[in-house]
Motif scaffolding. Structure first.
Motif, PDB file in Angstrom:
ATOM      1  N   GLU A 143      42.225 -19.744 -17.801  1.00  0.00           N
ATOM      2  CA  GLU A 143      41.106 -19.375 -16.929  1.00  0.00           C
ATOM      3  C   GLU A 143      39.922 -20.324 -17.122  1.00  0.00           C
ATOM      4  O   GLU A 143      39.309 -20.777 -16.148  1.00  0.00           O
ATOM      5  CB  GLU A 143      40.658 -17.941 -17.234  1.00  0.00           C
ATOM      6  CG  GLU A 143      41.474 -16.865 -16.559  1.00  0.00           C
ATOM      7  CD  GLU A 143      40.856 -15.497 -16.747  1.00  0.00           C
ATOM      8  OE1 GLU A 143      40.019 -15.327 -17.655  1.00  0.00           O
ATOM      9  OE2 GLU A 143      41.205 -14.583 -15.979  1.00  0.00           O
ATOM     10  N   GLU A 144      39.606 -20.613 -18.381  1.00  0.00           N
ATOM     11  CA  GLU A 144      38.486 -21.511 -18.661  1.00  0.00           C
ATOM     12  C   GLU A 144      38.755 -22.907 -18.105  1.00  0.00           C
ATOM     13  O   GLU A 144      37.860 -23.551 -17.552  1.00  0.00           O
ATOM     14  CB  GLU A 144      38.246 -21.579 -20.172  1.00  0.00           C
ATOM     15  CG  GLU A 144      37.716 -20.270 -20.767  1.00  0.00           C
ATOM     16  CD  GLU A 144      37.586 -20.345 -22.273  1.00  0.00           C
ATOM     17  OE1 GLU A 144      37.879 -21.425 -22.834  1.00  0.00           O
ATOM     18  OE2 GLU A 144      37.208 -19.338 -22.893  1.00  0.00           O
ATOM     19  N   HIS A 145      40.002 -23.377 -18.245  1.00  0.00           N
ATOM     20  CA  HIS A 145      40.349 -24.692 -17.720  1.00  0.00           C
ATOM     21  C   HIS A 145      40.227 -24.708 -16.195  1.00  0.00           C
ATOM     22  O   HIS A 145      39.746 -25.695 -15.619  1.00  0.00           O
ATOM     23  CB  HIS A 145      41.773 -25.069 -18.134  1.00  0.00           C
ATOM     24  CG  HIS A 145      41.901 -25.368 -19.590  1.00  0.00           C
ATOM     25  ND1 HIS A 145      43.111 -25.408 -20.252  1.00  0.00           N
ATOM     26  CD2 HIS A 145      40.955 -25.614 -20.540  1.00  0.00           C
ATOM     27  CE1 HIS A 145      42.920 -25.683 -21.522  1.00  0.00           C
ATOM     28  NE2 HIS A 145      41.621 -25.819 -21.722  1.00  0.00           N
ATOM     29  N   ARG A 146      40.658 -23.613 -15.557  1.00  0.00           N
ATOM     30  CA  ARG A 146      40.528 -23.540 -14.106  1.00  0.00           C
ATOM     31  C   ARG A 146      39.065 -23.535 -13.699  1.00  0.00           C
ATOM     32  O   ARG A 146      38.683 -24.172 -12.702  1.00  0.00           O
ATOM     33  CB  ARG A 146      41.225 -22.282 -13.572  1.00  0.00           C
ATOM     34  CG  ARG A 146      42.745 -22.378 -13.530  1.00  0.00           C
ATOM     35  CD  ARG A 146      43.338 -21.299 -12.668  1.00  0.00           C
ATOM     36  NE  ARG A 146      43.035 -19.971 -13.149  1.00  0.00           N
ATOM     37  CZ  ARG A 146      43.785 -19.291 -14.005  1.00  0.00           C
ATOM     38  NH1 ARG A 146      44.883 -19.845 -14.488  1.00  0.00           N
ATOM     39  NH2 ARG A 146      43.446 -18.078 -14.392  1.00  0.00           N
ATOM     40  N   ASP A 147      38.239 -22.809 -14.461  1.00  0.00           N
ATOM     41  CA  ASP A 147      36.803 -22.779 -14.145  1.00  0.00           C
ATOM     42  C   ASP A 147      36.186 -24.169 -14.270  1.00  0.00           C
ATOM     43  O   ASP A 147      35.383 -24.585 -13.417  1.00  0.00           O
ATOM     44  CB  ASP A 147      36.080 -21.801 -15.076  1.00  0.00           C
ATOM     45  CG  ASP A 147      36.448 -20.347 -14.797  1.00  0.00           C
ATOM     46  OD1 ASP A 147      36.980 -20.075 -13.704  1.00  0.00           O
ATOM     47  OD2 ASP A 147      36.205 -19.502 -15.669  1.00  0.00           O
ATOM     48  N   VAL A 148      36.562 -24.883 -15.362  1.00  0.00           N
ATOM     49  CA  VAL A 148      36.039 -26.240 -15.549  1.00  0.00           C
ATOM     50  C   VAL A 148      36.529 -27.157 -14.432  1.00  0.00           C
ATOM     51  O   VAL A 148      35.757 -27.951 -13.870  1.00  0.00           O
ATOM     52  CB  VAL A 148      36.465 -26.797 -16.927  1.00  0.00           C
ATOM     53  CG1 VAL A 148      36.122 -28.273 -17.039  1.00  0.00           C
ATOM     54  CG2 VAL A 148      35.780 -26.013 -18.048  1.00  0.00           C
ATOM     55  N   PHE A 149      37.804 -27.044 -14.093  1.00  0.00           N
ATOM     56  CA  PHE A 149      38.360 -27.878 -13.028  1.00  0.00           C
ATOM     57  C   PHE A 149      37.669 -27.589 -11.700  1.00  0.00           C
ATOM     58  O   PHE A 149      37.327 -28.520 -10.954  1.00  0.00           O
ATOM     59  CB  PHE A 149      39.858 -27.618 -12.894  1.00  0.00           C
ATOM     60  CG  PHE A 149      40.512 -28.375 -11.774  1.00  0.00           C
ATOM     61  CD1 PHE A 149      40.817 -29.719 -11.906  1.00  0.00           C
ATOM     62  CD2 PHE A 149      40.806 -27.736 -10.575  1.00  0.00           C
ATOM     63  CE1 PHE A 149      41.409 -30.426 -10.871  1.00  0.00           C
ATOM     64  CE2 PHE A 149      41.396 -28.431  -9.529  1.00  0.00           C
ATOM     65  CZ  PHE A 149      41.700 -29.769  -9.674  1.00  0.00           C
ATOM     66  N   ASP A 150      37.466 -26.293 -11.412  1.00  0.00           N
ATOM     67  CA  ASP A 150      36.793 -25.938 -10.155  1.00  0.00           C
ATOM     68  C   ASP A 150      35.361 -26.472 -10.123  1.00  0.00           C
ATOM     69  O   ASP A 150      34.880 -26.940  -9.082  1.00  0.00           O
ATOM     70  CB  ASP A 150      36.780 -24.418  -9.976  1.00  0.00           C
ATOM     71  CG  ASP A 150      38.172 -23.854  -9.681  1.00  0.00           C
ATOM     72  OD1 ASP A 150      39.050 -24.643  -9.292  1.00  0.00           O
ATOM     73  OD2 ASP A 150      38.365 -22.633  -9.845  1.00  0.00           O
TER      74      ASP A 150
END
Length: 211
Positions: free
Chosen positions: A152-159
Motif C-alpha cells: 500500500e505504501e509503495h502504491r501511495d508513493v508511486f501514485d
C-alpha cells in the motif's frame, strides 16, 4: 502409539498443512481481507467456535479487525479490561455455563502486531497443538499484513510520483506553448518592421532576422 493418539497426530498434521497453505490465498490482498481470512481459517479449518483477529502496523498504528463465531460474546468488554502482552488461557468465557475456553495470543513482541483470540467448547482445548497452530496462523497473517501495508505504501508513493510527473509535464507543456507563442509574436514584429533587424546570440551567431 494407540489408535486415538494416531488419530490425533493425523488430525494435527492435517491442520498444520491446512494452516501452511493459507498464506497463498493472501498474496496481493488488502489488509482487511487478510484479517478476515485468518478469522475464517481459525473457525473453519481449525474448527474453533470463535475467533477475533486484530492486525496492527507497529510503525503507523493502523489496524484492522475481524470476528467470526458467537461463542465469546463478552470479548469486547473483557478485552478493554486487559493488557494482553503474553499468551493467556481464559477459562469459562462467554455466557456463564456455556463451557467455552479462550486462548489469547499477542502478535509480535510485545503484542505490537495485534492479537488473536479464539475460543472452543472442546474439553481439552487448548492443547499444545492448538497453541502451535494458532501461533503459526497468526504469525503468517502478521507477515502477510505487513507485506500488504508495504505494498500500500509503495502504491501511495508511486501514485504521488506519477501525480507529480503529470503536473510537471503539464507545466512544461504550458511553458513550451507560451514560448512558441512568444517566438511567433516576435517574428511577426520583425517581419512587420520597415528596417532590417538581426538578433545575435551570445556567441554572435544569428538567432533571428527579418527579410
Amino acid at each position: 502409539m494407540d489408535a486415538t493418539e494416531n488419530q490425533r497426530l493425523r488430525a494435527a498434521l492435517r491442520d498444520l498443512v491446512a494452516v501452511s497453505t493459507i498464506p497463498a490465498t493472501w498474496v496481493g490482498k488488502e489488509p482487511p481481507t487478510i484479517a478476515a481470512g485468518l478469522a475464517d481459517a481459525l473457525v473453519g479449518s481449525l474448527r474453533l467456535d470463535f475467533a477475533f483477529v486484530r492486525l496492527r502496523d507497529p510503525s503507523s498504528g493502523a489496524a484492522v479487525e475481524s470476528t467470526r463465531g458467537e461463542a465469546w460474546t463478552s470479548f469486547d468488554e473483557w478485552l478493554r479490561e486487559q493488557d494482553v502482552w503474553e499468551k493467556i488461557t481464559v477459562p469459562d468465557v462467554g455466557h456463564a455455563g456455556e463451557g467455552y475456553t479462550g486462548l489469547v495470543l499477542p502478535v509480535g513482541l510485545p503484542g505490537e502486531g495485534g492479537l488473536v483470540a479464539v475460543a472452543s467448547r472442546r474439553a481439552d482445548f487448548p492443547t499444545e497443538t492448538d497453541h502451535l497452530l494458532v501461533s503459526v496462523a497468526a504469525n503468517q497473517a502478521s507477515m502477510a499484513f505487513q507485506n500488504a501495508r508495504l505494498a500500500e505504501e509503495h502504491r501511495d508513493v508511486f501514485d504521488a510520483l506519477r501525480h507529480s510527473r503529470d503536473e510537471l509535464e503539464a507545466v512544461v507543456a504550458e511553458r513550451t506553448e507560451e514560448l512558441r507563442r512568444a517566438s511567433s509574436e516576435l517574428q511577426t514584429i520583425l517581419d512587420a518592421s520597415p528596417i532590417g533587424i538581426v538578433l545575435f546570440r551570445h556567441d554572435f551567431t544569428v538567432q533571428r532576422c527579418n527579410a
